[in-house]
Design a protein around this motif. Structure first.
Motif, mmCIF file in Angstrom:
data_model
loop_
_atom_site.group_PDB
_atom_site.id
_atom_site.type_symbol
_atom_site.label_atom_id
_atom_site.label_comp_id
_atom_site.label_asym_id
_atom_site.label_seq_id
_atom_site.Cartn_x
_atom_site.Cartn_y
_atom_site.Cartn_z
ATOM 1 N N THR A 66 9.307 3.982 4.515
ATOM 2 C CA THR A 66 8.855 4.505 5.801
ATOM 3 C C THR A 66 7.531 5.229 5.663
ATOM 4 N N SER A 67 6.727 5.178 6.714
ATOM 5 C CA SER A 67 5.539 6.019 6.785
ATOM 6 C C SER A 67 5.967 7.417 7.219
ATOM 7 N N LEU A 68 5.179 8.417 6.820
ATOM 8 C CA LEU A 68 5.504 9.821 7.060
ATOM 9 C C LEU A 68 4.436 10.489 7.918
ATOM 10 N N ASN A 69 4.771 11.653 8.474
ATOM 11 C CA ASN A 69 3.799 12.360 9.305
ATOM 12 C C ASN A 69 2.904 13.295 8.491
ATOM 13 N N LEU A 70 2.539 12.847 7.290
ATOM 14 C CA LEU A 70 1.442 13.404 6.503
ATOM 15 C C LEU A 70 0.438 12.271 6.330
ATOM 16 N N ASP A 71 -0.866 12.558 6.399
ATOM 17 C CA ASP A 71 -1.818 11.444 6.407
ATOM 18 C C ASP A 71 -3.198 11.832 5.906
ATOM 19 N N PHE A 72 -4.021 10.796 5.709
ATOM 20 C CA PHE A 72 -5.465 10.928 5.561
ATOM 21 C C PHE A 72 -6.068 10.773 6.952
ATOM 22 N N ILE A 73 -7.061 11.592 7.293
ATOM 23 C CA ILE A 73 -7.857 11.329 8.482
ATOM 24 C C ILE A 73 -9.326 11.270 8.070
ATOM 25 N N ALA A 74 -10.078 10.457 8.797
ATOM 26 C CA ALA A 74 -11.497 10.298 8.501
ATOM 27 C C ALA A 74 -12.296 10.364 9.796
ATOM 28 N N VAL A 75 -13.308 11.213 9.816
ATOM 29 C CA VAL A 75 -14.291 11.261 10.903
ATOM 30 C C VAL A 75 -15.429 10.353 10.469
ATOM 31 N N VAL A 76 -15.716 9.303 11.251
ATOM 32 C CA VAL A 76 -16.524 8.183 10.753
ATOM 33 C C VAL A 76 -17.667 7.836 11.701
ATOM 34 N N GLN A 77 -18.830 7.600 11.108
ATOM 35 C CA GLN A 77 -19.990 7.077 11.841
ATOM 36 C C GLN A 77 -20.466 5.794 11.150
ATOM 37 N N PRO A 78 -20.549 4.661 11.862
ATOM 38 C CA PRO A 78 -21.058 3.437 11.226
ATOM 39 C C PRO A 78 -22.547 3.544 10.932
ATOM 40 N N THR A 79 -22.983 2.859 9.882
ATOM 41 C CA THR A 79 -24.407 2.796 9.537
ATOM 42 C C THR A 79 -24.815 1.337 9.363
ATOM 43 N N ASP A 80 -26.096 1.080 9.403
ATOM 44 C CA ASP A 80 -26.575 -0.302 9.285
ATOM 45 C C ASP A 80 -27.190 -0.592 7.927
ATOM 46 N N ARG A 126 3.736 7.602 2.411
ATOM 47 C CA ARG A 126 4.981 6.860 2.600
ATOM 48 C C ARG A 126 6.111 7.461 1.791
ATOM 49 N N SER A 127 7.319 7.113 2.177
ATOM 50 C CA SER A 127 8.499 7.473 1.400
ATOM 51 C C SER A 127 9.320 6.219 1.155
ATOM 52 N N GLU A 128 9.694 6.026 -0.094
ATOM 53 C CA GLU A 128 10.578 4.901 -0.435
ATOM 54 C C GLU A 128 12.011 5.344 -0.159
ATOM 55 N N VAL A 129 12.694 4.628 0.712
ATOM 56 C CA VAL A 129 14.073 4.966 1.076
ATOM 57 C C VAL A 129 15.065 4.216 0.185
ATOM 58 N N GLY A 130 14.786 2.968 -0.113
ATOM 59 C CA GLY A 130 15.643 2.179 -0.984
ATOM 60 C C GLY A 130 14.834 1.099 -1.671
ATOM 61 N N GLY A 131 15.271 0.713 -2.868
ATOM 62 C CA GLY A 131 14.546 -0.307 -3.614
ATOM 63 C C GLY A 131 13.649 0.314 -4.664
ATOM 64 N N ASN A 132 14.208 1.184 -5.514
ATOM 65 C CA ASN A 132 13.418 1.856 -6.539
ATOM 66 C C ASN A 132 13.031 0.878 -7.649
ATOM 67 N N HIS A 133 11.728 0.649 -7.789
ATOM 68 C CA HIS A 133 11.177 -0.275 -8.795
ATOM 69 C C HIS A 133 11.717 -1.701 -8.623
ATOM 70 N N THR A 134 11.777 -2.166 -7.394
ATOM 71 C CA THR A 134 12.141 -3.564 -7.146
ATOM 72 C C THR A 134 10.951 -4.400 -6.693
ATOM 73 N N ASP A 135 9.935 -3.764 -6.101
ATOM 74 C CA ASP A 135 8.843 -4.539 -5.494
ATOM 75 C C ASP A 135 8.057 -5.342 -6.517
#
Length: 426
Positions: free
Chosen positions: A79-93, A61-70
């Motif tokens: 905003t979310s950005l076009n850099l990410d984590f991806i995960a290849v996932v298989q469920p287990t029991d 993410r990128s903070e556009v406004g509101g530095n240290h207000t949250d």
């Protein structure tokens, strides 16, 4: 689910090109993403064999406004950005979460053992266990999975890699065990809970919210249980500007106390009025009491509180400017925000290591190159890490060259707003 072999053939054959373009926005990134996805699937196969899998993604993410207000229940634009984590996932029991991330060893978490452990403070294990615990406490199903995870979110960059990982884990558990029905705002709250309680970091909610909800959003945290989230439908291409994030290569080591001091000092002022956070304090009364507050709380606490009140109002004006398609007004407000962070919030460099001022250097050079155009400010928590700039398209290459020359090759990243938060890709 599809087999890993089948997925590789689909991706290599271009069948998912439209899907990847929809997620990553920039068509120039698709060859890179195609290879990245195929490599991730092959890494999964090397670890766990050929299996039927799903692929999940969560953005930085990128903070556009509101530095240290949250953390004071204020307002932000992020905003979310076009850099990410991806995960290849298989469920287990077996109830075991087991995954390898990049070059790190395989991490294993038993979802039947969700007690808080101080030994896991500051660790990935703490984040993952905390997300699973938060979902279980809220009455949702959790379970095991195997995964290979890879990320191009810059660690320590102010893009919130920890929040992106929290949202990734929450999204995987939503998809595998809850029909992908968990609300993004709720997943963000679970991520914050994990980071506060299991990771041991007293963060606000902005990072997780921006990573989870997706797109450019305005968020008001006055009611942290039910934050107000409003999408802002703007494409910066309309204004002829690009969003640049510059990694100044500064170390975050020994900065924990600097970060913690900001909310602590703001809350000290709030406590003078019998309140928990500054959002509950009347700004008019605060300004009437400046002389008293200086004596009681110290000048830096008062200056940081002044930043909060002005920055909180500025977020509303940023929203209004964008909704009116007034980029000039937006640009001026971003510069105001940066000046306020530098002068009043004082999170651009650490006073105990004044010889290391990469963020200050980046801002100074940016202003030189931009020459009165665009906008620049500290990005995220501050003290080290990254700066954010809105750069006229015709100056992007000159800007990139200048900042890369200062901080090293590939320090300047030209990014796009991604419209998705945590998602199941396939």
């Amino acid at each position: 689910m599809k087999s890993t072999k089948e997925l590789k053939e689909l991706i290599k054959g271009g069948s998912l090109q439209e899907r990847l373009t929809d997620i990553y926005v920039d068509e120039k990134m698709i060859p890179y993403q195609t290879k990245r996805y195929v490599d991730a699937i092959e890494r999964f196969e090397n670890l766990f064999g050929e299996q039927e899998v799903e692929i999940y993604s969560a953005p930085g993410r990128s903070e556009v406004g509101g530095n240290h207000t949250d953390h004071q229940r204020g307002k932000v634009m992020a905003t979310s950005l076009n850099l990410d984590f991806i995960a290849v996932v298989q469920p287990t029991d077996d109830g075991i979460i087991s995954f390898k991330s990049g070059k790190y060893p395989i991490l294993t978490i038993n979802t039947a053992e969700l007690e808080i452990s101080k030994r896991e403070y500051g660790t990935t294990a703490g984040l993952v266990r905390g997300v699973a615990a938060g979902l279980k406490q809220a009455g949702y199903r959790i379970g095991g999975f195997r995964a290979f995870i890879t990320s191009d979110v810059l660690s320590g960059s102010g893009m919130s890699s920890s929040a992106a990982l929290e949202i990734l884990i929450g999204t995987i558990l939503s998809g595998l065990y809850n029909g992908m029905q968990l609300d993004p705002v709720f997943l963000a709250q679970v991520g914050q809970y994990s980071e506060n309680i299991y990771f041991g970091k007293p963060c606000g909610l902005m990072d997780q919210m921006a990573c989870s909800v997706g797109g450019l959003v305005y968020i008001d945290f006055e009611d942290v249980e039910k934050p107000v989230v409003k999408p802002v439908h703007i494409d910066f291409k309309e204004f002829g500007h690009s969003l640049c994030i510059v990694d100044t290569k500064g170390s975050h080591a020994n900065l924990t106390d600097d970060y913690a001091a900001i909310p602590a000092e703001m809350k000290k002022v709030a406590e003078h009025y019998g309140q928990e956070v500054l959002r509950q304090v009347d700004p008019e009364q605060f300004y009437k009491d400046l002389a008293l507050l200086r004596k009681k709380c110290g000048d830096r606490a008062v200056l940081r509180s002044m930043h909060f009140f002005e920055e909180n109002d500025r977020v509303d004006r940023l929203m209004e400017a964008l909704e009116a398609h007034d980029f000039e007004g937006f640009r001026c407000l971003i510069n105001e925000s940066g000046d306020s962070s530098f002068e009043f919030l004082q999170n651009v460099f650490a006073v105990h290591q004044v010889q290391e001022q990469g963020v200050s250097m980046g801002i100074a050079l940016s202003k030189k190159v931009l020459a009165g155009t665009g906008a620049v400010r500290v990005h995220g928590g501050g003290f080290a890490g990254t700066i954010q700039a809105f750069v006229p398209d015709e100056k992007v290459e000159a800007y990139r060259a200048a900042l890369d020359a200062l901080f090293g090759k590939d320090s300047c990243h030209v990014l796009k707003v991604r419209k998705y938060g945590g998602i199941k890709v396939i």
